[in-house]
Design an enzyme around this catalytic site. Structure first.
Site, PDB file in Angstrom:
ATOM      1  N   HIS A   1      -7.493   0.143  -3.793  1.00 34.72           N
ATOM      2  CA  HIS A   1      -6.425  -0.810  -4.109  1.00 34.72           C
ATOM      3  C   HIS A   1      -6.876  -1.744  -5.229  1.00 34.72           C
ATOM      4  O   HIS A   1      -7.876  -2.427  -5.124  1.00 34.72           O
ATOM      5  CB  HIS A   1      -5.977  -1.595  -2.875  1.00 34.72           C
ATOM      6  CG  HIS A   1      -5.517  -0.665  -1.780  1.00 34.72           C
ATOM      7  ND1 HIS A   1      -5.506  -1.017  -0.464  1.00 34.72           N
ATOM      8  CD2 HIS A   1      -5.045   0.610  -1.835  1.00 34.72           C
ATOM      9  CE1 HIS A   1      -5.053   0.003   0.263  1.00 34.72           C
ATOM     10  NE2 HIS A   1      -4.769   0.996  -0.555  1.00 34.72           N
TER      11      HIS A   1
ATOM     12  N   ASP B   1       0.819  -1.208   0.000  1.00 40.88           N
ATOM     13  CA  ASP B   1       0.000   0.000   0.000  1.00 40.88           C
ATOM     14  C   ASP B   1       0.855   1.261   0.000  1.00 40.88           C
ATOM     15  O   ASP B   1       0.427   2.304  -0.483  1.00 40.88           O
ATOM     16  CB  ASP B   1      -0.908   0.026   1.247  1.00 40.88           C
ATOM     17  CG  ASP B   1      -1.860  -1.159   1.295  1.00 40.88           C
ATOM     18  OD1 ASP B   1      -1.842  -1.985   0.372  1.00 40.88           O
ATOM     19  OD2 ASP B   1      -2.624  -1.253   2.279  1.00 40.88           O
TER      20      ASP B   1
ATOM     21  N   ASP C   1      -2.435   5.813  -3.067  1.00 43.00           N
ATOM     22  CA  ASP C   1      -1.829   4.694  -2.356  1.00 43.00           C
ATOM     23  C   ASP C   1      -1.080   3.866  -3.401  1.00 43.00           C
ATOM     24  O   ASP C   1      -1.541   3.730  -4.551  1.00 43.00           O
ATOM     25  CB  ASP C   1      -2.892   3.800  -1.700  1.00 43.00           C
ATOM     26  CG  ASP C   1      -3.368   4.329  -0.341  1.00 43.00           C
ATOM     27  OD1 ASP C   1      -3.105   5.499  -0.015  1.00 43.00           O
ATOM     28  OD2 ASP C   1      -4.020   3.548   0.384  1.00 43.00           O
TER      29      ASP C   1
ATOM     30  N   ASP D   1      -5.539  -4.453  -6.429  1.00 40.04           N
ATOM     31  CA  ASP D   1      -5.065  -5.834  -6.517  1.00 40.04           C
ATOM     32  C   ASP D   1      -6.078  -6.902  -6.083  1.00 40.04           C
ATOM     33  O   ASP D   1      -5.699  -8.071  -5.904  1.00 40.04           O
ATOM     34  CB  ASP D   1      -3.710  -5.997  -5.805  1.00 40.04           C
ATOM     35  CG  ASP D   1      -3.705  -5.459  -4.387  1.00 40.04           C
ATOM     36  OD1 ASP D   1      -4.767  -5.004  -3.919  1.00 40.04           O
ATOM     37  OD2 ASP D   1      -2.642  -5.491  -3.748  1.00 40.04           O
TER      38      ASP D   1
ATOM     39  N   CYS E   1      -0.781  -7.811  -1.146  1.00 40.07           N
ATOM     40  CA  CYS E   1      -0.747  -6.647  -0.244  1.00 40.07           C
ATOM     41  C   CYS E   1       0.397  -6.727   0.760  1.00 40.07           C
ATOM     42  O   CYS E   1       1.012  -5.709   1.092  1.00 40.07           O
ATOM     43  CB  CYS E   1      -2.034  -6.555   0.569  1.00 40.07           C
ATOM     44  SG  CYS E   1      -3.541  -6.782  -0.352  1.00 40.07           S
TER      45      CYS E   1
ATOM     46  N   ARG F   1     -16.494  -6.329 -10.894  1.00 42.62           N
ATOM     47  CA  ARG F   1     -15.959  -4.972 -11.084  1.00 42.62           C
ATOM     48  C   ARG F   1     -15.440  -4.871 -12.508  1.00 42.62           C
ATOM     49  O   ARG F   1     -14.236  -4.951 -12.752  1.00 42.62           O
ATOM     50  CB  ARG F   1     -14.831  -4.711 -10.095  1.00 42.62           C
ATOM     51  CG  ARG F   1     -15.242  -4.918  -8.652  1.00 42.62           C
ATOM     52  CD  ARG F   1     -14.055  -4.872  -7.708  1.00 42.62           C
ATOM     53  NE  ARG F   1     -14.454  -5.221  -6.353  1.00 42.62           N
ATOM     54  CZ  ARG F   1     -13.608  -5.426  -5.355  1.00 42.62           C
ATOM     55  NH1 ARG F   1     -12.303  -5.327  -5.556  1.00 42.62           N
ATOM     56  NH2 ARG F   1     -14.055  -5.743  -4.158  1.00 42.62           N
TER      57      ARG F   1
ATOM     58  N   SER G   1     -11.346  -5.707   4.152  1.00 42.50           N
ATOM     59  CA  SER G   1     -11.289  -6.063   2.736  1.00 42.50           C
ATOM     60  C   SER G   1     -12.437  -6.991   2.397  1.00 42.50           C
ATOM     61  O   SER G   1     -13.067  -7.574   3.277  1.00 42.50           O
ATOM     62  CB  SER G   1      -9.977  -6.756   2.413  1.00 42.50           C
ATOM     63  OG  SER G   1      -8.883  -5.914   2.670  1.00 42.50           O
ATOM     64  N   SER G   2     -12.683  -7.160   1.109  1.00 38.56           N
ATOM     65  CA  SER G   2     -13.764  -8.025   0.668  1.00 38.56           C
ATOM     66  C   SER G   2     -13.265  -9.465   0.500  1.00 38.56           C
ATOM     67  O   SER G   2     -12.065  -9.744   0.608  1.00 38.56           O
ATOM     68  CB  SER G   2     -14.313  -7.516  -0.664  1.00 38.56           C
ATOM     69  OG  SER G   2     -13.403  -7.840  -1.700  1.00 38.56           O
TER      70      SER G   2
END
Ligand code: ARG
Length: 366
Positions: free
Chosen positions: A242, A105, A193, A244, A348, A261, A295-296
């Site tokens: 982010h 990040d 970021d 990734d 990450c 997405r 995060s998802s």
């Protein structure tokens, strides 16, 4: 030793792996409020995470570092600072910091340069300090290494859209807002970021969202004049931060795309024109993220390439592993799920120091 990395897939020889020490649930602040999912168990609490979860995450990160070392990769670790301590600048105060589990990040490696990103969470303003001992060492050891800090942001209330302070916006409204590029960060100042950037040789793709604004993308474009910098916006994520877990290059000619997405048309056509295959990532194995994780579930696709045919995949992400196996990769399973809450997955929790490769043009046709 040398600092150099141009892509996400060239052979990895030297990497930083984060640590979970003193990891925090950040205190409320504009950027955090916007990013923590509405129904998350993180809402309404803040401060140091439970010590048993820190110990468990550190054990997993240590094991991952050991696995990389067994494969001949040099692994460095950050030096955690006192993330319990609140911070103050002339412009704001934050009651906790964040942690240093996710070097991706903060540190953007492009060729022989590492840029410390501006960041956009107040609680992450001083996170670069955990990496300064390493960056100083690289500066001493590698005469070609360029150590850069992007302009430090002020992060006053003017940098954040007040509408996002509401705790109950509703996911549909968030999707409407993000589809119209109404993000929590404003255009008051340069913000990005490092994890909003993916590197494909001569091309950098940068996600425009909560953590990177247009000025941040403009800064990157001016800072890397020998690169093509593509801005990308992915409707479909109510908390876009982010890149990734959204767009993940695997090797020249092959890129994973998050089916929820969708890839913008200008990038789809760029890949098509250059004979790249865009593959929709397999569904995550889990219906929910682990406890206290912002995060998802799409950390499933947050893979780390060791080279163009070897990929580290989180051990419980069986669908993602199976898909990559089918695509012909050597899949290296790595247990990391219990560390997800500290900042993310396998991509990450790492930052490139050296990958053997050069600034090849993988997308020569416009
Ligand atoms: N916002 C992403 C998701 O929830 C998580 C990205 C984590 N990446 C990172 N570099 N920390 O899908």
């Amino acid at each position: 030793m040398r600092v150099e990395s141009w892509t996400e897939w060239d052979p990895l020889r030297h990497v930083i792996v984060g640590r979970a020490d003193l990891g925090q649930v950040p205190a409320p602040e504009p950027a955090v409020n916007a990013k923590v999912p509405e129904h998350s168990d993180m809402r309404g609490r803040w401060g140091r995470r439970p010590q048993d979860s820190i110990d468990r995450a550190n054990a997993l990160l240590d094991d991952f570092a050991a696995l990389l070392r067994r494969r001949g990769i040099v692994v460095d670790r950050p030096e955690p600072i006192d993330f319990d301590a609140g911070i103050q600048t002339p412009d704001f105060q934050a009651r906790t910091q964040f942690g240093c589990m996710a070097p991706r990040d903060v540190l953007l490696t492009v060729g022989p340069e590492i840029v410390e990103a501006t960041m956009s969470f107040r609680c992450r303003w001083f996170e670069y300090l955990a990496y300064r001992p390493l960056l100083t060492r690289y500066f001493e050891a590698d005469p070609a290494f360029r150590h850069t800090a992007a302009p430090k942001p002020r992060l006053t209330d003017r940098s954040f859209r007040p509408g996002y302070l509401d705790d109950a916006i509703g996911v549909q409204t968030r999707l409407d807002w993000t589809a119209r590029k109404v993000f929590v960060t404003t255009e008051e100042e340069i913000l990005f970021d490092a994890a909003d950037v993916i590197r494909l040789g001569r091309d950098l793709i940068v996600q425009h969202g909560f953590t990177t604004n247009r000025k941040g993308i403009a800064w990157l474009r001016r800072h890397f004049p020998d690169h093509r910098v593509h801005a990308a916006h992915f409707p479909g994520d109510p908390y876009p931060a982010h890149i990734d877990c959204t767009l993940v290059p695997l090797c020249p000619g092959l890129i994973l795309s998050n089916p929820t997405r969708p890839l913008p048309e200008h990038l789809r056509s760029l890949f098509r024109t250059n004979d790249w295959q865009v593959v929709e990532a397999a569904p995550p194995a889990h219906a929910e993220p682990p406890p206290l994780c912002y995060s998802s579930v799409w950390l499933s696709m947050n893979v780390l390439m060791l080279d163009a045919r070897t990929v580290c995949v989180e051990k419980t992400e069986v669908h993602q592993a199976e898909q990559l196996d089918r695509l012909g990769f050597e899949v290296v399973p790595v247990a990391l799920r219990d560390a997800y809450p500290f900042g993310g997955g396998l991509h990450c929790c790492t930052a490139d120091v050296y990958r053997a490769g050069d600034r090849t043009d993988y997308l020569p046709r416009p």
